[in-house]
Design a protein around this motif. Sequence first.
Motif, PDB file in Angstrom:
ATOM      1  N   TYR A  24       0.807  -0.644   0.068  1.00 62.00           N
ATOM      2  CA  TYR A  24       0.330   0.161  -0.281  1.00 62.00           C
ATOM      3  C   TYR A  24       0.615   0.838  -0.301  1.00 62.00           C
ATOM      4  CZ  TYR A  24      -3.982  -2.827   1.544  1.00 62.00           C
ATOM      5  OH  TYR A  24      -4.824  -3.811   1.691  1.00 62.00           O
ATOM      6  N   TYR A  51      -1.108  -0.637  -4.430  1.00 60.58           N
ATOM      7  CA  TYR A  51      -1.418   0.155  -4.190  1.00 60.58           C
ATOM      8  C   TYR A  51      -2.082   1.346  -4.034  1.00 60.58           C
ATOM      9  CZ  TYR A  51      -3.879  -4.525  -5.434  1.00 60.58           C
ATOM     10  OH  TYR A  51      -4.367  -5.703  -6.197  1.00 60.58           O
ATOM     11  N   PRO A  71      -4.303   0.402  -9.007  1.00 58.72           N
ATOM     12  CA  PRO A  71      -4.998   0.917  -8.675  1.00 58.72           C
ATOM     13  C   PRO A  71      -4.701   2.372  -7.317  1.00 58.72           C
ATOM     14  CG  PRO A  71      -5.452  -1.598  -8.095  1.00 58.72           C
ATOM     15  CD  PRO A  71      -3.733  -0.645  -8.841  1.00 58.72           C
ATOM     16  N   LEU A  73      -7.093   3.542  -5.305  1.00 61.78           N
ATOM     17  CA  LEU A  73      -8.491   4.105  -4.228  1.00 61.78           C
ATOM     18  C   LEU A  73      -8.544   4.715  -2.976  1.00 61.78           C
ATOM     19  CD1 LEU A  73      -6.845   0.233  -2.975  1.00 61.78           C
ATOM     20  CD2 LEU A  73      -8.611   0.300  -4.878  1.00 61.78           C
ATOM     21  N   ARG A  77     -14.747   1.886   1.319  1.00 59.65           N
ATOM     22  CA  ARG A  77     -15.934   0.890   0.400  1.00 59.65           C
ATOM     23  C   ARG A  77     -17.568   1.170   0.387  1.00 59.65           C
ATOM     24  NH1 ARG A  77     -15.626  -4.671   2.838  1.00 59.65           N
ATOM     25  NH2 ARG A  77     -14.397  -4.474   4.050  1.00 59.65           N
ATOM     26  N   GLU A  81     -19.791  -3.806  -0.253  1.00 68.30           N
ATOM     27  CA  GLU A  81     -18.960  -3.581  -1.008  1.00 68.30           C
ATOM     28  C   GLU A  81     -17.885  -4.599  -0.666  1.00 68.30           C
ATOM     29  OE1 GLU A  81     -16.322  -0.786  -3.651  1.00 68.30           O
ATOM     30  OE2 GLU A  81     -17.959  -0.209  -2.283  1.00 68.30           O
ATOM     31  N   LYS A  83     -14.144  -6.338  -0.606  1.00 66.40           N
ATOM     32  CA  LYS A  83     -12.913  -5.648  -0.571  1.00 66.40           C
ATOM     33  C   LYS A  83     -11.536  -5.492  -1.629  1.00 66.40           C
ATOM     34  CE  LYS A  83     -11.563  -6.996   4.605  1.00 66.40           C
ATOM     35  NZ  LYS A  83     -10.107  -7.272   5.010  1.00 66.40           N
ATOM     36  N   ARG A  84     -11.299  -4.896  -1.034  1.00 70.71           N
ATOM     37  CA  ARG A  84     -11.306  -3.664  -2.855  1.00 70.71           C
ATOM     38  C   ARG A  84      -9.492  -4.096  -3.463  1.00 70.71           C
ATOM     39  NH1 ARG A  84     -11.919   2.616  -2.436  1.00 70.71           N
ATOM     40  NH2 ARG A  84     -12.040   1.976  -0.289  1.00 70.71           N
ATOM     41  N   THR A  85      -8.924  -4.296  -1.929  1.00 62.80           N
ATOM     42  CA  THR A  85      -7.313  -4.920  -2.590  1.00 62.80           C
ATOM     43  C   THR A  85      -6.878  -6.386  -0.810  1.00 62.80           C
ATOM     44  OG1 THR A  85      -6.588  -3.857  -0.016  1.00 62.80           O
ATOM     45  CG2 THR A  85      -6.590  -2.662  -2.021  1.00 62.80           C
ATOM     46  N   TYR A 112     -10.542   6.977   5.061  1.00 61.18           N
ATOM     47  CA  TYR A 112      -9.874   5.689   4.329  1.00 61.18           C
ATOM     48  C   TYR A 112      -8.394   5.962   4.277  1.00 61.18           C
ATOM     49  CZ  TYR A 112      -8.859   1.821   1.675  1.00 61.18           C
ATOM     50  OH  TYR A 112      -8.488   0.228   0.756  1.00 61.18           O
TER      51      TYR A 112
END
Length: 190
Positions: A24, A51, A71, A73, A77, A81, A83-85, A112
């Motif tokens: 991250y 990310y 991505p 971010l 979320r 929804e 998880k995005r990662t 976030y």
Amino acid sequence: MLSRTVYRHRNPRRSPLVTERTLYLVTCGAPLASRLEDGVRVARERGWTPYVIPTDAALPWLAGQDLAGAPVLTGNRAPGEPKRTPKADAVAVVPATFNTLNAWANGNASTYPLTILCAALGSHTPTSVVPFAKDDLAGHPAWLASLAVLRYAGVRVVDPHDGSPSSLKPVSSGTGERVADGFQWGCALS
């Protein structure tokens, strides 16, 4: 060079999966954010899947950068929804501004990016930070206290001038772009 092998559920006794490790890249609104594309490139060269997690103030600094498909971010979320990662193997905060660094050290998870940073501390995820504050802000007592808290928690603090983990010099007013131009991303990602 870092290994590209990670283990299912982070358990080294299990069979390895051939994949890259997850990084991250949290970034704040300061001149060093203008070089995030270099950070993404160096991260990929070192076997990381980056990310990008910008603060709201960092978004204008990212405009026009080629993040090579990493991505970006923003915002929490929505309920339900997925998880995005994947879970982070490491976190790098480059740059960390006065506001974000103090809020993070205080455990303030109001955005976030701050939620990501607080969770990284709580889960003992390897984390490095490149503080980027002008000398007048770096002289504030909260700054030194926050750096002490983060160091105590195991965060690796990297000087933006020379990559040193032991010294930390503030960024003199008007020199941010020069410091950003000379920054070596490998120092934050090692």
